[in-house]
Design an enzyme around this catalytic site. Structure first.
Site, PDB file in Angstrom:
ATOM      1  N   HIS A 136       0.908  -1.251   0.018  1.00 10.98           N
ATOM      2  CA  HIS A 136      -0.022   0.058   0.281  1.00 10.98           C
ATOM      3  C   HIS A 136       0.779   1.247   0.086  1.00 10.98           C
ATOM      4  CE1 HIS A 136      -3.059  -2.967   0.491  1.00 10.98           C
ATOM      5  NE2 HIS A 136      -2.302  -3.384   1.671  1.00 10.98           N
ATOM      6  N   GLU A 144      -1.584   0.127   8.145  1.00  5.94           N
ATOM      7  CA  GLU A 144      -1.037  -1.250   7.482  1.00  5.94           C
ATOM      8  C   GLU A 144       0.085  -0.505   6.668  1.00  5.94           C
ATOM      9  OE1 GLU A 144      -1.581  -4.827   4.198  1.00  5.94           O
ATOM     10  OE2 GLU A 144      -3.200  -3.634   4.736  1.00  5.94           O
ATOM     11  N   HIS A 176       2.940  -7.268   4.185  1.00 10.00           N
ATOM     12  CA  HIS A 176       1.331  -6.788   4.639  1.00 10.00           C
ATOM     13  C   HIS A 176       1.085  -7.212   5.947  1.00 10.00           C
ATOM     14  CE1 HIS A 176      -0.058  -5.636   0.492  1.00 10.00           C
ATOM     15  NE2 HIS A 176       1.087  -6.424  -0.070  1.00 10.00           N
ATOM     16  N   GLU A 219       1.777 -11.970   5.308  1.00 12.02           N
ATOM     17  CA  GLU A 219       0.698 -11.358   6.213  1.00 12.02           C
ATOM     18  C   GLU A 219       1.231 -11.526   7.438  1.00 12.02           C
ATOM     19  OE1 GLU A 219      -1.631  -9.346   5.402  1.00 12.02           O
ATOM     20  OE2 GLU A 219      -2.371 -10.024   3.384  1.00 12.02           O
TER      21      GLU A 219
END
Length: 265
Positions: free
Chosen positions: A60, A97, A152, A230
């Site tokens: 992101h 995040e 992430h 993740e």
């Protein structure tokens, strides 16, 4: 998982916009051309990653939410057209995040460079937009990376906890040759992260800390060994506490670095 773009938050996906290749930090100049050649010719115990190129993709970006006109545009991820990027998720008290992934990525890059690697980051700061999911993979492809990792944090229901590695599924005619290497990279990073952080395998997704997906542009477009992590569920209080902790993020970075050393040795 979270919702795409401005309408909500999304986890487990690459992002879109500006890109940059960050150079390794300057080192002392060699006394001669021969010394320069010798110093970079082979890894040493002090520089086990000498000669290796690693791409780190911090998921992101901090400006994504302000630019839906960019991140909602569709890009080709080989087997579908998907949004360029998303805003990412956050903890319940709004630790984002994109800030988490940027911090861990900087810590990891510093460790890898100290071990002799050339490190390329897919974005230059946490204030921009993107780059798009396909471009993040292409940055690694153009760098001829020996390994690529997208970092992430997940946005799953709060009852779930733990981390998982996402590996690419086979897309016939595209990535058959690189998938076995990506699987080995994923296993080495999974083992190192689990051992180095003590964070358990995900209780809600994947099996033994490994998930295989065919819907992520950052994996589908890759022609070099590439996986996602993740690192925890940001909606789970226990995982969030580790992710918000500077000491916790440092431990994550150190563990991931050990995984790269294992894979590239």
């Amino acid at each position: 998982m979270a919702i795409a773009a401005v309408a909500g938050l999304v986890s487990a996906c690459g992002s879109g916009g500006d890109s940059t290749a960050s150079a390794a930090p300057p080192s002392a100049a060699p006394t001669s051309a021969a010394a320069s050649s010798a110093s970079s010719a082979a890894p040493t115990p002090q520089a086990p990653l000498a000669g290796k190129t690693i791409v780190i993709d911090p998921g992101h970006n901090g400006g994504n939410a302000s630019h839906p006109e960019i991140i909602n545009k569709k890009v080709n991820v080989i087997n579908a057209m998907k949004p360029c990027n998303t805003t990412g998720t956050a903890t319940n008290d709004d630790y984002s995040e994109h800030a988490f992934t940027w911090d861990v990525s900087l810590r990891l890059a510093k460790i890898l460079r100290a071990k002799g690697a050339k490190v390329v980051l897919t974005r230059k700061n946490d204030k921009g937009v993107g780059p798009c999911v396909d471009e993040r993979a292409k940055i690694a492809n153009r760098a001829h990376a020996d390994a690529s990792l997208a970092i992430h944090g997940d946005g799953a229901p709060a009852s779930g906890h733990g981390f998982h590695i996402i590996e690419p599924a086979v897309l016939k005619g595209h990535n058959e040759k690189v998938v076995p290497q990506s699987k080995r990279l994923g296993m080495d990073l999974r083992n190192a992260f689990h051992q180095g952080t003590g964070i358990p395998y995900s209780t809600y997704l994947g099996k033994n800390g490994i998930d295989v997906r065919s819907d992520l542009g950052g994996l589908n477009v890759a022609t070099v060994p590439a996986v996602f992590i993740e690192a925890g569920n940001m909606r789970n209080a226990g995982d969030a506490a580790k992710m918000k902790s500077a000491a916790g993020r440092q431990k994550m970075a150190e563990a991931l670095a050990q995984g790269f050393v294992k894979f590239l040795s």
